[in-house]
Write an enzyme that holds these catalytic residues in place. Structure first.
Site, PDB file in Angstrom:
ATOM      1  CG  MET A  19      -1.793   1.226   1.352  1.00  0.00           C
ATOM      2  SD  MET A  19      -2.912   1.394  -0.062  1.00  0.00           S
ATOM      3  CE  MET A  19      -3.080   3.173  -0.122  1.00  0.00           C
ATOM      4  CD  GLU A  71       2.504  -0.324  -3.668  1.00  0.00           C
ATOM      5  OE1 GLU A  71       1.806   0.689  -3.419  1.00  0.00           O
ATOM      6  OE2 GLU A  71       2.030  -1.349  -4.181  1.00  0.00           O
TER       7      GLU A  71
END
Length: 961
Positions: A351, A386
């Site tokens: 994330m 990411e």
């Protein structure tokens, strides 16, 4: 967010272990499970805490603002002050882990209103002044704040609702203060806990996963991506633990609160950002660090992992990838630090929290003794994915979730560019064709697919938002952006990207804003296009599916139509372009690359594409276009002949394309299945990875359709003959398996050779796997190379019995390296013993045995095994209410689970079971798997028809071959 779990090719091949002798047992167990289903219908099993939970009740339609899922536009946050205190020990009375918090948000009133709606989910509030759940004050002392006359929690739409006695004044700012408590649960969402064992002691980490709608589980906030704000975060934590957040540590000191000696860490304020990018973590992890051009880069993980240097690879590659994106975007990294942390429990792959990226351990930690080259590639690409978001997504954020595809599709495209910078010898850029283009074709060729961009009004509820995190958003998004970059040229694409990021920095945008910036770059460069960027791309973004371009090399007529795996399926979705696309065509004739062409409308005559004599035409060079290609039969035959006689005349990516297109065109009844099978004959001479991988992916469908009937034997015989030369090739290259092939893709293809050779019963291969595994069982050291472990473990466990399974389970329980644990977990699903598979299924309900993050993928591994297919399906049916309650409607893994346990369905009986499953659980719901249920029904109908129409021809072909 990084991609969730996907079943790797090696695992996928080897997990399908065939045991015809066990079929009677399976049928008996299916009956037992059906009876169990009948007994337990609508029963919700207890969670670990012994409580029961039920699905949420949807309220009746209401026009009240608090019954709508979207925030009104009347209030805009300016900054938050949030203090949180997670308790890393269990409360003696409640037996729960909790956190307490205080929050103050300053907001501006943009429209007069006497109502405050702020998101809140699963938080319990302390009444301030013993009256209401919040306190409202005015920033300007000369303006009196309204009084709160009523306050309550609206649980379904997840609001804290405050009704005021008078209206807030437009353009004035106010403070809203709250004090609250929440559970630090193990549900992998919001502010949650992750547990692990270290030296026999249970350790607890307090960590976060906010995307898409779970920041509201940590503190009350305006939890929509357009509601950007500055965040001042303070964490109170046990002395000796480490606190992390998006910003740098400003100050940390020991304090006494309510008699507890604790540490208070205050962080520098964040940049203006969205709530879903927030992160805060408390742990006793260790870290390694490096500074690159003034940016502090740190890798955090469990202390033993850092001590074992498992973070070194990520640290060494982060700097070069970060510098690449600075150059690519022509924009400096906007933060002073880039922390990356490996968590024992994490539902997604990773994330992109701004400045504090969270990962699964398998996505960040590398250990040469345990990690394969595919593990290493995954780490490089996910880090690149990411870091790409630090600009595209974080600096400039999409206004609403309906445009999620642009955020995730872009990162999924440029992750290959960033990883290529880190590992230039791996030839990674080409692998997007296998990993994304071909992968998403399978989904996007269904009538139940969906467009990349949804209407904003159609995406309202958290479950609807979570459903967007699918292969369409990630892989189709990546594929069409790669196509766009190619026909614009990379220089023009980057120029438009740079101005887009500069124009909308720290703000929000919609996807057409990017098209506008790209159009300006096109105009400045004088690039010739058949239409505007927006008009071209809207045909790919606003309608689902993709075309098949058919080239008649006799007449030169080129035409297009909507490609559907089942041409008889009913397409109910209305397309604004009547399923026509503006198609860029790169192509070659025989040995020469030709001028690119564009196809507009249903058909056109392109005289240059006529071919005569021995000439052949090959379109979609390097598969840069998001479409399939069909030809007249004469050209197909010439291409098959070229493959047989001199396959290197065709670029390696296009050899993979020809096989993939042929098999899928055959499923769509556009060419014969026999012609598709003919494209595999040349593989006996092929040694490159991409064509073999493409062939194996397509032959997986044949295994799914035929591993339970009489086609299976002849198919095995043919494939064993085809793969034996490849097996011998790698045996020679590795000096009888004693060294590792030098090339990255050769290492992949060595695994394919062993996997298929063992799967098809090549005795030398099977003996080799069992010998290596037995040597490990009988000694304390595992000599099996990490590249080969998944396939060796699987084959040995499949050939063995309880002893081999129990040994692997004990190794899994003892594994301290997540990557090794993953290899063992997938291999445990390969056993042919139904009772062991049922036991393994039960383990998925117990987080102390199978981590929650791994439960659904474990069920899919078992379903990949022909012996485990019906067991896994019956298990999911019988336990759906529990699974749904345990993971919640927002889980990203439901679509993978539903597709995984139903992909072998090919009988009328299975179709009726699937429809019954849908009907029985409509009240409970399917969350992010809602569309997957429809896709599974459609796929099953298609499979039934395909087998009916093709079984006899396929059987004859394999017998003759």
């Amino acid at each position: 967010m990084g991609k969730g779990f996907f079943i790797g090719k090696t695992v996928g091949i080897m997990a399908i272990i065939l045991g015809s002798a066990a079929l009677a047992t399976i049928i008996a167990l299916s009956v037992v499970y059906s009876q169990e289903k009948a007994k337990n219908n609508n029963q919700v099993l207890p969670t670990d805490g012994g409580t029961t939970s039920s699905p949420p009740v949807t309220p009746p339609p209401s026009n009240e603002p608090w019954d709508r899922y979207r925030l009104p536009k009347s209030l805009v946050p300016v900054h938050y002050n949030v203090t949180l205190w997670p308790r890393l020990t269990e409360d003696a009375t409640t037996k729960l882990y909790i956190f307490t918090g205080e929050s103050s948000v300053e907001f501006e009133c943009t429209e007069e209103t006497d109502l405050i709606l702020i998101h809140s989910n699963k938080l319990n509030y302390t009444k301030l002044d013993n009256v209401h759940l919040a306190r409202l004050t005015s920033v300007n002392s000369e303006v009196k704040a309204p009084s709160i006359k009523n306050s309550w929690l609206q649980n379904v739409t997840q609001y804290l609702v405050l009704q005021l006695d008078v209206k807030l004044i437009k353009d004035h700012k106010y403070h809203l203060e709250t004090k609250f408590q929440g559970e630090l649960a193990n549900d992998l969402g919001g502010f949650y806990r992750s547990e692990y064992m270290e030296d026999g002691i249970k350790k607890v980490v307090a960590t976060t996963q906010m995307q898409p709608t779970d920041a509201r589980k940590a503190f009350p906030c305006f939890d929509e991506p357009a509601m950007k704000s500055v965040f001042y975060i303070t964490l109170i934590h046990d002395v000796g633990t480490v606190a992390l957040s998006n910003g740098e540590v400003k100050q940390s000191s020991n304090v006494t609160i309510d008699g507890h000696n604790v540490q208070m860490t205050i962080f520098e304020p964040t940049k203006k950002m969205s709530t879903y990018l927030l992160a805060f973590i408390v742990s006793d992890f260790d870290f390694i660090s490096n500074t690159v051009d003034g940016v502090l880069i740190r890798i955090f993980a469990r202390k033993p992992a850092i001590a074992a240097k498992q973070g070194d690879y990520a640290l060494n590659k982060t700097g070069p990838i970060l510098k690449f994106f600075e150059k690519y975007y022509n924009s400096s990294y906007p933060l002073p630090k880039s922390d990356q942390i490996a968590l024992p429990d994490f539902n997604a792959g990773a994330m992109e929290n701004w400045g504090l990226i969270t990962y699964r351990e398998t996505a960040l930690l590398y250990d040469e003794a345990f990690s394969s080259n595919s593990n290493k590639q995954r780490i490089a690409t996910i880090i690149a994915h990411e870091l790409a978001h630090m600009w595209f997504g974080n600096l400039v954020t999409l206004r609403w979730w309906n445009d999620l595809w642009l955020n995730e599709g872009f990162a999924s495209y440029v992750e290959y560019l960033g990883a290529h910078e880190a590992e230039p010898d791996w030839n990674l850029k080409d692998l997007i064709v296998l990993s994304d283009v071909h992968r998403v074709f399978a989904v996007d060729a269904l009538a139940s697919s969906h467009p990349l961009s949804s209407r904003e009004e159609d995406i309202q509820k958290p479950a609807q938002i979570s459903e967007l995190f699918d292969a369409i958003s990630y892989s189709k998004g990546a594929s069409v952006l790669r196509m766009l970059s190619d026909f614009l040229t990379e220089d023009v694409f980057r120029e438009g990207l740079m101005t887009y990021l500069d124009t909308f920095a720290y703000g929000n945008a919609v996807y057409t804003d990017l098209w506008n910036q790209l159009q300006m770059a096109v105009n400045a460069s004088r690039t010739q296009l058949p239409d505007t960027v927006e008009n071209i791309m809207n045909t790919w973004v606003l309608q689902m599916g993709f075309p098949v371009v058919t080239i008649n090399t006799t007449s030169g007529v080129v035409s297009q139509e909507h490609f559907l795996l089942d041409p008889d399926s009913e397409v109910t979705a209305v397309s604004p372009f009547k399923y026509e696309w503006i198609v860029p065509i790169k192509w070659m004739k025989t040995r020469d690359i030709q001028e690119p062409q564009w196809l507009r409308g249903k058909s056109a005559t392109i005289n240059e594409m006529k071919a005569s004599g021995g000439d052949w035409v090959l379109a979609n060079l390097n598969v840069v276009g998001y479409y399939r290609v069909n030809y007249d039969l004469g050209n197909w035959n010439r291409l098959v002949e070229v493959l047989s006689n001199n396959h290197t005349l065709i670029p390696v990516i296009n050899r993979a394309q020809l096989v993939d297109d042929a098999f899928n065109l055959a499923r769509a009844k556009m060419i014969s299945t026999v012609l598709a099978l003919d494209t595999t004959k040349y593989l006996i001479k092929e040694t490159d990875y991409m064509p073999w991988e493409s062939a194996l992916s397509n032959l997986d469908f044949f295994y799914l359709m035929f591993d339970r009937n009489e086609v299976y034997g002849p198919m095995q015989n043919y494939l064993r003959k085809q793969v034996t030369p490849l097996f011998e090739y790698y045996k020679r290259m590795t000096f009888n398996w004693t060294i590792v092939p030098p090339g990255h893709l050769d290492q992949y293809n060595q695994v394919n050779a062993i996997s298929l050779a063992c799967r098809t019963g090549l005795e030398e291969c099977q003996n080799l796997s069992q010998e290596w595994f037995n040597e490990w069982m009988n000694s304390s050291e595992n000599q099996i190379h990490p590249n080969l472990r998944s396939t060796v473990y699987c084959n040995a466990i499949a050939a063995g019995g309880a002893q081999e399974w129990e040994f692997a389970w004990s190794q899994f329980e003892q594994a301290t390296i997540a990557i090794e644990a993953d290899k063992l977990r997938s291999a445990l699903a390969c056993t042919k013993q139904p009772w062991l598979l049922n036991r393994f299924l039960e383990y998925t309900l117990h987080p102390d045995k199978i981590r929650k993050q791994d439960a659904t993928s474990t069920i899919v591994y078992i379903a990949n095994n022909v012996v485990g297919q019906s067991l896994a399906w019956d298990f999911v049916r019988a336990r759906w209410s529990f699974i749904f309650a345990e993971y919640g409607g927002g889980s990203f893994s439901f679509s993978n689970l539903i597709n995984g346990v139903t992909k072998r369905f090919s009988t009328e009986f299975e179709l009726q079971q699937l429809k019954q499953f849908k009907a029985e659980n409509n009240v409970i719901g399917f969350g992010s798997g809602t569309l997957a249920v429809e896709q599974s029904i459609e796929r099953t109908v298609s499979n039934i028809k395909w087998i009916t129409e093709n079984k006899e021809n396929v059987l004859n072909w394999f017998n003759n071959a």
